[in-house]
Design a protein around this motif. Structure first.
Motif, PDB file in Angstrom:
ATOM      1  N   GLY A 292      10.139 -35.521 -14.852  1.00  0.00           N
ATOM      2  CA  GLY A 292       9.253 -35.847 -15.951  1.00  0.00           C
ATOM      3  C   GLY A 292       8.406 -34.692 -16.434  1.00  0.00           C
ATOM      4  N   SER A 293       8.543 -33.543 -15.803  1.00  0.00           N
ATOM      5  CA  SER A 293       7.744 -32.381 -16.186  1.00  0.00           C
ATOM      6  C   SER A 293       8.513 -31.108 -15.845  1.00  0.00           C
ATOM      7  CB  SER A 293       6.401 -32.405 -15.446  1.00  0.00           C
ATOM      8  OG  SER A 293       6.622 -32.359 -14.046  1.00  0.00           O
ATOM      9  N   ARG A 294       7.848 -29.980 -15.989  1.00  0.00           N
ATOM     10  CA  ARG A 294       8.454 -28.687 -15.655  1.00  0.00           C
ATOM     11  C   ARG A 294       8.882 -28.659 -14.189  1.00  0.00           C
ATOM     12  NH1 ARG A 294      10.282 -25.503 -19.652  1.00  0.00           N
ATOM     13  NH2 ARG A 294       8.687 -25.125 -21.200  1.00  0.00           N
ATOM     14  N   VAL A 295       9.917 -27.872 -13.924  1.00  0.00           N
ATOM     15  CA  VAL A 295      10.477 -27.770 -12.576  1.00  0.00           C
ATOM     16  C   VAL A 295      10.583 -26.302 -12.188  1.00  0.00           C
ATOM     17  CG1 VAL A 295      12.542 -28.206 -11.176  1.00  0.00           C
ATOM     18  CG2 VAL A 295      11.809 -29.898 -12.873  1.00  0.00           C
ATOM     19  N   VAL A 296      10.276 -26.001 -10.933  1.00  0.00           N
ATOM     20  CA  VAL A 296      10.558 -24.696 -10.337  1.00  0.00           C
ATOM     21  C   VAL A 296      11.643 -24.933  -9.302  1.00  0.00           C
ATOM     22  CG1 VAL A 296       9.666 -22.788  -8.957  1.00  0.00           C
ATOM     23  CG2 VAL A 296       8.221 -23.840 -10.712  1.00  0.00           C
TER      24      VAL A 296
ATOM     25  N   ASP B 197      19.254 -17.080 -20.320  1.00  0.00           N
ATOM     26  CA  ASP B 197      19.203 -18.306 -21.125  1.00  0.00           C
ATOM     27  C   ASP B 197      17.814 -18.934 -21.141  1.00  0.00           C
ATOM     28  OD1 ASP B 197      21.930 -18.079 -21.775  1.00  0.00           O
ATOM     29  OD2 ASP B 197      22.509 -19.158 -19.950  1.00  0.00           O
ATOM     30  N   GLY B 198      16.784 -18.090 -21.213  1.00  0.00           N
ATOM     31  CA  GLY B 198      15.419 -18.586 -21.303  1.00  0.00           C
ATOM     32  C   GLY B 198      14.782 -19.010 -20.001  1.00  0.00           C
ATOM     33  N   VAL B 199      15.467 -18.799 -18.880  1.00  0.00           N
ATOM     34  CA  VAL B 199      14.939 -19.173 -17.566  1.00  0.00           C
ATOM     35  C   VAL B 199      14.679 -17.904 -16.764  1.00  0.00           C
ATOM     36  CG1 VAL B 199      15.373 -20.431 -15.419  1.00  0.00           C
ATOM     37  CG2 VAL B 199      16.190 -21.369 -17.595  1.00  0.00           C
ATOM     38  N   ALA B 200      13.489 -17.812 -16.157  1.00  0.00           N
ATOM     39  CA  ALA B 200      13.149 -16.668 -15.314  1.00  0.00           C
ATOM     40  C   ALA B 200      13.769 -16.855 -13.932  1.00  0.00           C
ATOM     41  CB  ALA B 200      11.640 -16.540 -15.190  1.00  0.00           C
ATOM     42  N   TYR B 201      14.410 -15.798 -13.432  1.00  0.00           N
ATOM     43  CA  TYR B 201      14.973 -15.768 -12.080  1.00  0.00           C
ATOM     44  C   TYR B 201      14.247 -14.663 -11.331  1.00  0.00           C
ATOM     45  CZ  TYR B 201      18.605 -18.844 -13.774  1.00  0.00           C
ATOM     46  OH  TYR B 201      19.272 -19.921 -14.300  1.00  0.00           O
ATOM     47  N   ILE B 202      13.511 -15.044 -10.285  1.00  0.00           N
ATOM     48  CA  ILE B 202      12.653 -14.103  -9.578  1.00  0.00           C
ATOM     49  C   ILE B 202      12.985 -14.135  -8.091  1.00  0.00           C
ATOM     50  CG2 ILE B 202      10.260 -13.566  -8.987  1.00  0.00           C
ATOM     51  CD1 ILE B 202       9.543 -14.907 -11.721  1.00  0.00           C
TER      52      ILE B 202
ATOM     53  N   ASP C  59       6.156 -17.347 -19.511  1.00  0.00           N
ATOM     54  CA  ASP C  59       5.732 -18.166 -20.648  1.00  0.00           C
ATOM     55  C   ASP C  59       6.990 -18.722 -21.299  1.00  0.00           C
ATOM     56  OD1 ASP C  59       2.789 -17.554 -20.817  1.00  0.00           O
ATOM     57  OD2 ASP C  59       3.577 -15.516 -20.995  1.00  0.00           O
ATOM     58  N   PRO C  60       7.477 -19.865 -20.848  1.00  0.00           N
ATOM     59  CA  PRO C  60       8.773 -20.354 -21.313  1.00  0.00           C
ATOM     60  C   PRO C  60       8.857 -20.622 -22.806  1.00  0.00           C
ATOM     61  CG  PRO C  60       7.672 -22.015 -19.991  1.00  0.00           C
ATOM     62  CD  PRO C  60       6.858 -20.772 -19.903  1.00  0.00           C
ATOM     63  N   GLY C  61       7.712 -20.803 -23.480  1.00  0.00           N
ATOM     64  CA  GLY C  61       7.735 -21.039 -24.919  1.00  0.00           C
ATOM     65  C   GLY C  61       8.023 -19.788 -25.726  1.00  0.00           C
TER      66      GLY C  61
ATOM     67  N   LYS D 297      14.119 -27.948 -18.616  1.00  0.00           N
ATOM     68  CA  LYS D 297      12.915 -28.282 -17.841  1.00  0.00           C
ATOM     69  C   LYS D 297      12.522 -27.221 -16.822  1.00  0.00           C
ATOM     70  CE  LYS D 297      13.635 -33.214 -18.318  1.00  0.00           C
ATOM     71  NZ  LYS D 297      13.961 -34.467 -17.652  1.00  0.00           N
ATOM     72  N   VAL D 298      13.408 -26.309 -16.521  1.00  0.00           N
ATOM     73  CA  VAL D 298      13.142 -25.341 -15.450  1.00  0.00           C
ATOM     74  C   VAL D 298      12.373 -24.147 -16.002  1.00  0.00           C
ATOM     75  CG1 VAL D 298      14.173 -23.834 -13.715  1.00  0.00           C
ATOM     76  CG2 VAL D 298      15.173 -26.089 -14.165  1.00  0.00           C
ATOM     77  N   ILE D 299      11.199 -23.903 -15.433  1.00  0.00           N
ATOM     78  CA  ILE D 299      10.386 -22.757 -15.849  1.00  0.00           C
ATOM     79  C   ILE D 299      10.834 -21.484 -15.127  1.00  0.00           C
ATOM     80  CG2 ILE D 299       8.551 -23.242 -14.178  1.00  0.00           C
ATOM     81  CD1 ILE D 299       6.554 -22.232 -16.268  1.00  0.00           C
ATOM     82  N   ALA D 300      11.271 -21.623 -13.867  1.00  0.00           N
ATOM     83  CA  ALA D 300      11.712 -20.460 -13.106  1.00  0.00           C
ATOM     84  C   ALA D 300      12.521 -20.885 -11.887  1.00  0.00           C
ATOM     85  CB  ALA D 300      10.519 -19.627 -12.651  1.00  0.00           C
ATOM     86  N   CYS D 301      13.364 -19.958 -11.438  1.00  0.00           N
ATOM     87  CA  CYS D 301      14.106 -20.114 -10.181  1.00  0.00           C
ATOM     88  C   CYS D 301      13.634 -18.984  -9.274  1.00  0.00           C
ATOM     89  CB  CYS D 301      15.603 -20.001 -10.417  1.00  0.00           C
ATOM     90  SG  CYS D 301      16.254 -21.297 -11.478  1.00  0.00           S
ATOM     91  N   ILE D 302      13.176 -19.341  -8.084  1.00  0.00           N
ATOM     92  CA  ILE D 302      12.609 -18.358  -7.168  1.00  0.00           C
ATOM     93  C   ILE D 302      13.420 -18.354  -5.882  1.00  0.00           C
ATOM     94  CG2 ILE D 302      10.542 -17.683  -5.888  1.00  0.00           C
ATOM     95  CD1 ILE D 302       8.940 -19.084  -8.107  1.00  0.00           C
TER      96      ILE D 302
END
Length: 162
Positions: free
Chosen positions: A14-18, A90-95, A144-146, A72-77
């Motif tokens: 229902g919201s952003r996901v990491v 594709d707009g997703v941060a991979y850290i 900043d995903p936007g 929905k994914v803001i980042a993958c860590i």
């Protein structure tokens, strides 16, 4: 089955996901048979043989597509490679963050603790995430995903690389 689970879990969020994984999903620092704890590449050996796929998921492109398509994914860590690395796909941060317990060689040849740790904060009102990495190679990230391209910016310390 794991990919179906991921797809379903993201669709129900229902919201952003990491997304947290052990092995990085970006494929950048993991598509070769080397690992690094000091910024230099070193062969990964097991029983005298190089392990070219020891540090990546063979289905990473499909995982990344599921992640990107969810919106929905803001980042993958991740960790595993033990060095700072950041990319935006594709707009997703991979850290990738460094190891807390790894030891690295200093200029005098002494093994010193890496002391890598990451503090992650998410500001829901601004839809921004910050990550502060401490230790031998400190760096900061802001997501900043936007913003165009996922809005991944890198701050103090050296630019993450392998």
């Amino acid at each position: 089955a794991d990919l179906d689970w991921l797809r379903q879990a993201l669709s129900q969020a229902g919201s952003r996901v990491v997304v947290l994984t052990h092995v990085p999903l970006d494929g950048d620092v993991t598509d070769f048979s080397h690992s690094s704890v000091d910024g230099e590449a070193h062969p990964i050996l097991s029983w005298g043989k190089s392990l070219p796929y020891a540090v990546r998921y063979p289905n990473a492109p499909e995982i990344r597509k599921i992640i990107a398509d969810s919106g929905k994914v803001i980042a993958c860590i991740a960790g595993h490679t033990h060095w700072n690395q950041a990319s935006c796909i594709d707009g997703v941060a991979y850290i990738t963050v460094p190891s807390l317990v790894e030891r690295v060689m200093d200029a005098q040849g002494h093994a010193v603790p890496w002391n890598g740790a990451a503090l992650i904060e998410y500001d829901a009102a601004r839809d921004q995430m910050s990550i502060e990495v401490t230790g031998q190679k400190p760096v900061s990230y802001r997501v900043d995903p936007g913003k165009k391209g996922g809005g991944l910016s890198i701050g103090r310390g050296s630019t993450p690389s392998h």
